[in-house]
Design a protein around this motif. Structure first.
Motif, PDB file in Angstrom:
ATOM      1  N   LEU A 250      50.127  10.483  -7.899  1.00 18.48           N
ATOM      2  CA  LEU A 250      51.071   9.873  -8.829  1.00 18.48           C
ATOM      3  C   LEU A 250      50.641  10.034 -10.285  1.00 18.48           C
ATOM      4  CD1 LEU A 250      51.972   6.591  -6.903  1.00 18.48           C
ATOM      5  CD2 LEU A 250      53.169   8.780  -6.935  1.00 18.48           C
ATOM      6  N   ASP A 251      49.344   9.988 -10.553  1.00 19.07           N
ATOM      7  CA  ASP A 251      48.884  10.152 -11.932  1.00 19.07           C
ATOM      8  C   ASP A 251      49.212  11.558 -12.444  1.00 19.07           C
ATOM      9  OD1 ASP A 251      47.946   7.583 -11.948  1.00 19.07           O
ATOM     10  OD2 ASP A 251      45.871   8.133 -11.449  1.00 19.07           O
ATOM     11  N   GLN A 252      48.931  12.552 -11.597  1.00 25.39           N
ATOM     12  CA  GLN A 252      49.256  13.925 -11.983  1.00 25.39           C
ATOM     13  C   GLN A 252      50.766  14.101 -12.134  1.00 25.39           C
ATOM     14  OE1 GLN A 252      48.118  16.888  -9.136  1.00 25.39           O
ATOM     15  NE2 GLN A 252      48.633  18.612 -10.459  1.00 25.39           N
ATOM     16  N   ALA A 253      51.528  13.490 -11.235  1.00 26.26           N
ATOM     17  CA  ALA A 253      52.988  13.584 -11.310  1.00 26.26           C
ATOM     18  C   ALA A 253      53.498  13.001 -12.615  1.00 26.26           C
ATOM     19  CB  ALA A 253      53.621  12.873 -10.120  1.00 26.26           C
ATOM     20  N   LEU A 254      52.966  11.855 -13.012  1.00 32.01           N
ATOM     21  CA  LEU A 254      53.390  11.229 -14.264  1.00 32.01           C
ATOM     22  C   LEU A 254      53.009  12.086 -15.463  1.00 32.01           C
ATOM     23  CD1 LEU A 254      54.570   8.911 -15.869  1.00 32.01           C
ATOM     24  CD2 LEU A 254      52.362   7.723 -15.664  1.00 32.01           C
ATOM     25  N   SER A 255      51.806  12.651 -15.436  1.00 32.80           N
ATOM     26  CA  SER A 255      51.367  13.499 -16.551  1.00 32.80           C
ATOM     27  C   SER A 255      52.274  14.719 -16.703  1.00 32.80           C
ATOM     28  CB  SER A 255      49.917  13.942 -16.325  1.00 32.80           C
ATOM     29  OG  SER A 255      49.505  14.858 -17.312  1.00 32.80           O
ATOM     30  N   LEU A 256      52.610  15.355 -15.584  1.00 26.52           N
ATOM     31  CA  LEU A 256      53.483  16.529 -15.639  1.00 26.52           C
ATOM     32  C   LEU A 256      54.885  16.159 -16.105  1.00 26.52           C
ATOM     33  CD1 LEU A 256      52.342  18.225 -12.307  1.00 26.52           C
ATOM     34  CD2 LEU A 256      51.936  19.092 -14.617  1.00 26.52           C
TER      35      LEU A 256
END
Length: 505
Positions: A250-256
Motif C-alpha cells: 500500500l505504501d508503494q501504491a500510494l507513492s506511485l
C-alpha cells in the motif's frame, strides 16, 4: 555560358595572333640536305595551324576508338539501371493499387535489372504479401535482415526486422515480435517505431515496470510530444499503483499514485487512485485536496463520487447524510457544474431526501440535458410516489435526450465501463477519452455505468488471452504498415543510393 565564353576567348587569341603575324611580314628560308625552302611567314603560320588541327583530330579519333568499349558498357549499364528503376517504380504503384500479379512480375524484373537488394527484396516481400504468401514474404524480410547485417546496412536490416515484427504481431507471437522490435531498436536507438511498439506490447502484457523504462527511452529521444509522454507516464504510474495495491504494497501504491497525480493534476484516474489510497490511510484532507485540484481542471462524475466517499473509513457503514454535506461543499466550489449536482442528488436519494435530490437533478438538467439525469428523476419519482405518469414522463424524456458521455476508445470506438490504461475491447494503450460515443463533447456521466461505482471498479480485465492471443491482430492493424500511407515510399527513399532513412521511423 562558360563554354561559350571559353570558345570566344580562344577565338580572340587566334585572331590576335593572326593580326600580330600579319603586321610583321618576312621570309623564312630552310636549307636542309641540299633542299632550299623559302616562303612567307603567313604561309608557315597557316601550315602550322592546319597541322595542329589534323593532329588534334587524330588524337580525338584515337581516344574515341580507345574509349568506345568502356562507353558502350556504361551506356548499357545506365540503360539497364533506368529500366530497373522504372520496373521498381511501377511495382510500387502496383503495390499501392493492390495489383498482386503485376507487383510480383515487376518485382522479379526489377530484381534482375538492379543490384539494389534493399529495394528489390522489399518490393518482392510486399508483392508476396499482396498475393497472400506470408511465408515467401517472411523469406524476403529475413534476407533483408541477414544481407543488411552482412553488408553493414543497418537501414536495410531495420526494414527487414520491421516486416518480420509486423508478421509476428499479426500471427499473435508476442514474444517473437518483442524480440524483433528490440533488435530493431538496437540498430536505431532513436527510431520512434520500435520504442512505441515495444511500449504497446509491454502494456498489453501488463509489464508496467518495463513500460516505464521504455517511456524513459522515448523521453530521451523525444520521439513523442511532451504532453503525450506525460499522459502515458501518468497512465503507467496509475496501473503500477493498482498492481502494488493488489499485491498488498500500500505504501508503494500510494507513492506511485501521488507521482501520477503530480505529473497530471487533471488526470481523473490518477486523482481518484491517490485520493482513495489517502483516504484509506486516514488522510481525508489530503484526499480532498487532490480531488479538488483535479476537479478544478477536469470536473468529472468519478471525481464527485470520490469526493463524497473521501471522508469514509474502510469497514465503516456509509452515512448518507454526511456524504450529502461533503457533496454540498463540492457544489459550492462551482454551482454551474452539473456533475456536482448529480452526485449530490445521488447522495440525497440514498438519504431519502427526495426534494433535495429532485432540486439538484433539475439544476443539472437546466445546465445540460442528459439521459441519465432523466433516468435518475424517474428513479426518484418511483421511490417517492411509485409507478405513475411522472416516472413514465421522465423515462420518455430520457429516450429523447442526448446520449451520455463515457470512456470511449479513440482507436476502436468501444465504450468502456471504467477507465483503464488498456481499452477493454481492442487492448489499445492509453486510448480512452471521456466523450459522447460517436461525438466529441466532454462532460456528463458515463453511459451504461453508475456514477456511484465509476472509478471504484477493479481495473478492466485484459483482452482475451491476456495479450497473447488473437487480439494482437488488432494491434498489428493499428501499427504502421508498409503498403499504403506513404510508409513504403518513405522507407524506399531512405534506402536509395546516397541517402539514408531518417532516425525516426
Amino acid at each position: 555560358m562558360r563554354r561559350t565564353l571559353w570558345f570566344l576567348l580562344r577565338l580572340g587569341l587566334v585572331i590576335a595572333l593572326a593580326v600580330w603575324v600579319a603586321q610583321r611580314p618576312g621570309t623564312i628560308r630552310l636549307d636542309w640536305q641540299g633542299y632550299i625552302i623559302q616562303t612567307e611567314v603567313g604561309v608557315v603560320a597557316l601550315a602550322l595551324l592546319a597541322l595542329g588541327v589534323v593532329a588534334y583530330a587524330l588524337v580525338r579519333l584515337v581516344l574515341l576508338v580507345w574509349r568506345s568499349p568502356r562507353r558502350l558498357g556504361a551506356g548499357r549499364r545506365t540503360s539497364r539501371r533506368t529500366r530497373g528503376y522504372q520496373a521498381l517504380s511501377q511495382g510500387l504503384l502496383a503495390v499501392a493499387a493492390g495489383d498482386g500479379p503485376a507487383a510480383t512480375r515487376l518485382a522479379t524484373k526489377a530484381e534482375g535489372l538492379l543490384n539494389e537488394p534493399a529495394l528489390t527484396l522489399l518490393l518482392s516481400a510486399q508483392a508476396a504479401q499482396l498475393a497472400g504468401d506470408e511465408a515467401l514474404a517472411a523469406t524476403h524480410f529475413t534476407a533483408m535482415r541477414e544481407r543488411g547485417a552482412m553488408l553493414k546496412r543497418p537501414d536495410m536490416a531495420f526494414v527487414g526486422l520491421r516486416g518480420l515484427a509486423l508478421q509476428a504481431l499479426a500471427a499473435g507471437d508476442t514474444q517473437g515480435a518483442l524480440a524483433l522490435v528490440r533488435e530493431a531498436g538496437a540498430l536505431r536507438p532513436k527510431a520512434r517505431w520500435p520504442l512505441v511498439t515495444q511500449l504497446d506490447l509491454q502494456a498489453r502484457a501488463g509489464d508496467w515496470t518495463a513500460a516505464s523504462a521504455t517511456l524513459d527511452a522515448l523521453t530521451s529521444v523525444k520521439a513523442l510530444p511532451a504532453d503525450t509522454l506525460r499522459r502515458h507516464r501518468a497512465a503507467v504510474l496509475v496501473e503500477r499503483s493498482r498492481a502494488a495495491e493488489a499485491g498488498g504494497a500500500l505504501d508503494q501504491a500510494l507513492s506511485l499514485a501521488r507521482k501520477a497525480h503530480d505529473l497530471e493534476p487533471g488526470s481523473v484516474p490518477a486523482a481518484v487512485q491517490a485520493a482513495r489510497l489517502l483516504a484509506g490511510t486516514g488522510s481525508a484532507r489530503a484526499a480532498t485536496r487532490a480531488l479538488e485540484q483535479a476537479w478544478r481542471l477536469t470536473p468529472h462524475p468519478t471525481l464527485a463520487v470520490a469526493w463524497g466517499r473521501a471522508g469514509e473509513k474502510a469497514g465503516d457503514a456509509a452515512d448518507p447524510l454526511a456524504r450529502v454535506k461533503r457533496l454540498e461543499a463540492l457544489v459550492a466550489l462551482d454551482p454551474s457544474v452539473p456533475e456536482a449536482h448529480v452526485a449530490l442528488a445521488n447522495a440525497a436519494t440514498e438519504a431519502r431526501l427526495w426534494g433535495l435530490a429532485r432540486g439538484h437533478l433539475t439544476r443539472a438538467l437546466t445546465a445540460r440535458p442528459s439521459a441519465r439525469v432523466y433516468r435518475l428523476l424517474a428513479a426518484v419519482a418511483l421511490a417517492e410516489h411509485g409507478p405513475g405518469a411522472e416516472e413514465r414522463g421522465h423515462l420518455a424524456s430520457a429516450a429523447k435526450a442526448p446520449p451520455d458521455p463515457a470512456w470511449v476508445c479513440g482507436t476502436c470506438g468501444g465504450v468502456n465501463a471504467a477507465w483503464g490504461a488498456l481499452c477493454s475491447h481492442c487492448g489499445g494503450f492509453d486510448t480512452l477519452v471521456w466523450r459522447v460515443p460517436g461525438g466529441t463533447a466532454p462532460g456528463g456521466t458515463a453511459k451504461g455505468a453508475d456514477a456511484e461505482t465509476m472509478g471504484f471498479l477493479p481495473p478492466p480485465e485484459p483482452p482475451a488471452g491476456d495479450g497473447t492471443g488473437g487480439g494482437l491482430a488488432r494491434l498489428s492493424a493499428r501499427l504502421p504498415s508498409f503498403p499504403l500511407g506513404g510508409t513504403l515510399g518513405g522507407t524506399l527513399g531512405g534506402l536509395l543510393p546516397g541517402k539514408r532513412s531518417p532516425g525516426a521511423s
